[in-house]
Design a protein around this motif. Structure first.
Motif, PDB file in Angstrom:
ATOM      1  N   ARG A   1      74.847  76.744  33.360  1.00  0.00           N
ATOM      2  CA  ARG A   1      75.893  77.522  34.041  1.00  0.00           C
ATOM      3  C   ARG A   1      75.510  77.734  35.501  1.00  0.00           C
ATOM      4  O   ARG A   1      76.318  77.536  36.403  1.00  0.00           O
ATOM      5  N   ASP A   2      74.250  78.100  35.750  1.00  0.00           N
ATOM      6  CA  ASP A   2      73.797  78.325  37.126  1.00  0.00           C
ATOM      7  C   ASP A   2      73.826  77.031  37.937  1.00  0.00           C
ATOM      8  O   ASP A   2      74.190  77.043  39.112  1.00  0.00           O
ATOM      9  N   ARG A   3      73.445  75.931  37.301  1.00  0.00           N
ATOM     10  CA  ARG A   3      73.446  74.639  38.001  1.00  0.00           C
ATOM     11  C   ARG A   3      74.870  74.262  38.416  1.00  0.00           C
ATOM     12  O   ARG A   3      75.102  73.825  39.537  1.00  0.00           O
ATOM     13  N   LEU A   4      75.823  74.427  37.509  1.00  0.00           N
ATOM     14  CA  LEU A   4      77.209  74.101  37.839  1.00  0.00           C
ATOM     15  C   LEU A   4      77.750  75.062  38.895  1.00  0.00           C
ATOM     16  O   LEU A   4      78.386  74.640  39.866  1.00  0.00           O
ATOM     17  N   ALA A   5      77.477  76.343  38.731  1.00  0.00           N
ATOM     18  CA  ALA A   5      77.971  77.344  39.689  1.00  0.00           C
ATOM     19  C   ALA A   5      77.446  77.075  41.097  1.00  0.00           C
ATOM     20  O   ALA A   5      78.141  77.335  42.083  1.00  0.00           O
TER      21      ALA A   5
END
Length: 156
Positions: free
Chosen positions: A17-21
């Motif tokens: 999630r953090d990587r995509l965000a």
């Protein structure tokens, strides 16, 4: 961009999630704006932060039929993930929209670079596709009074 605490991204593991965000940028979309056209190039996608978006399908000889309305936390656009990268539906803002916008090429590159991330994103998008396919079928059957509307008998 900080990851939302609900909606599409919450199904991803925190690291994914953090990587995509980290690949997102905040954008405003004016009320009534045509976001993309069915058949046009799918070079980006969005996660709706606020507001609503109507997805529609072109039906020859008729006005576009709204097949689904998206809201906060929903993924807007999935055609960016699969060649030939063309939109399968159209989209219009139903009022002022705030969204996290993603460059499709950058996200596809990140997916190729990290297979676990790529699998997680692809699986999540596949769930959205399955839902949208059923919603589109149901809405079109309802709109045009076609047999089978109540049975939901779409094959997988």
């Amino acid at each position: 961009m900080t990851a939302p605490q609900h909606g599409f991204l919450t199904a991803l593991a925190p690291a994914h999630r953090d990587r995509l965000a980290a690949l997102a940028r905040e954008v405003p979309i004016p009320a009534g704006a045509r976001i993309f056209e069915e058949g046009g190039p799918a070079d980006r996608f969005w996660i709706v932060r606020s507001g609503g978006v109507a997805l529609d399908v072109h039906i020859p000889g008729r006005p576009p039929a709204v097949v689904e309305t998206l809201g906060e936390g929903d993924l807007l656009g999935w055609s960016w993930l699969f060649a030939p990268y063309r939109w399968h539906l159209g989209a219009r803002a139903r009022g002022e929209v705030r969204a996290a916008e993603f460059d499709a090429g950058r996200v596809r590159a990140a997916c190729a670079q990290d297979p676990a991330f790529g699998l997680a994103v692809t699986a999540l998008v596949a769930e959205v596709i399955a839902h949208r396919l059923q919603a589109t079928r149901t809405r079109l059957l309802d709109l045009y009074g076609l047999p089978g509307a109540a049975t939901g008998g779409a094959a997988g």
